[in-house]
Motif scaffolding. Structure first.
Motif, PDB file in Angstrom:
ATOM      1  N   UNK A  19       0.782  -1.228   0.000  1.00  0.00           N
ATOM      2  CA  UNK A  19       0.000   0.000   0.000  1.00  0.00           C
ATOM      3  C   UNK A  19       0.815   1.281   0.000  1.00  0.00           C
ATOM      4  N   UNK A  20       2.133   1.182  -0.094  1.00  0.00           N
ATOM      5  CA  UNK A  20       2.973   2.380  -0.125  1.00  0.00           C
ATOM      6  C   UNK A  20       2.889   3.001  -1.512  1.00  0.00           C
ATOM      7  N   UNK A  21       2.758   4.312  -1.556  1.00  0.00           N
ATOM      8  CA  UNK A  21       2.716   5.048  -2.818  1.00  0.00           C
ATOM      9  C   UNK A  21       4.014   4.817  -3.582  1.00  0.00           C
ATOM     10  N   UNK A  27      13.825   9.639   0.704  1.00  0.00           N
ATOM     11  CA  UNK A  27      13.735  10.655   1.759  1.00  0.00           C
ATOM     12  C   UNK A  27      12.390  10.546   2.479  1.00  0.00           C
ATOM     13  N   UNK A  28      11.316  10.306   1.734  1.00  0.00           N
ATOM     14  CA  UNK A  28       9.996  10.129   2.348  1.00  0.00           C
ATOM     15  C   UNK A  28       9.970   8.880   3.234  1.00  0.00           C
ATOM     16  N   UNK A  29      10.522   7.776   2.731  1.00  0.00           N
ATOM     17  CA  UNK A  29      10.519   6.520   3.479  1.00  0.00           C
ATOM     18  C   UNK A  29      11.271   6.633   4.802  1.00  0.00           C
ATOM     19  N   UNK A  53      12.541  -0.410  12.057  1.00  0.00           N
ATOM     20  CA  UNK A  53      12.477   0.306  10.780  1.00  0.00           C
ATOM     21  C   UNK A  53      11.213   1.159  10.743  1.00  0.00           C
ATOM     22  N   UNK A  54      11.212   2.179   9.882  1.00  0.00           N
ATOM     23  CA  UNK A  54      10.002   2.985   9.720  1.00  0.00           C
ATOM     24  C   UNK A  54       8.800   2.100   9.358  1.00  0.00           C
ATOM     25  N   UNK A  55       7.603   2.519   9.775  1.00  0.00           N
ATOM     26  CA  UNK A  55       6.384   1.741   9.543  1.00  0.00           C
ATOM     27  C   UNK A  55       6.120   1.463   8.064  1.00  0.00           C
TER      28      UNK A  55
END
Length: 67
Positions: A19-21, A27-29, A53-55
């Motif tokens: 579901x990640x764009x 940089x966004x991740x 790690x980031x969600x």
């Protein structure tokens, strides 16, 4: 934090979650921080580690294909 044990030559995979764009940049991740790997113990040909790690990222144990 995901805690995993891996044997010699086993792997983990870190990739964008479902579901990640697809237009999201690195940089966004990583805007909420980096991936952090902490080793908790090792021995008997195994290592126990924690992965934070980031969600937006998904962490998987890599399955070895049967020979």
């Amino acid at each position: 934090m995901l805690i995993v044990s891996r044997r010699d030559a086993e792997s983990i995979l870190i990739r964008p979650g479902d579901g990640i764009d697809p237009k999201m940049t690195l940089a966004d991740l990583f805007q909420d921080g980096p991936i952090e790997i902490t080793i908790f113990s090792s021995g008997n040909n195994r290592v126990k580690m924690g992965v934070q790690a980031p969600d937006e990222l998904s962490i998987w144990r890599k399955s070895e294909a049967a020979a």
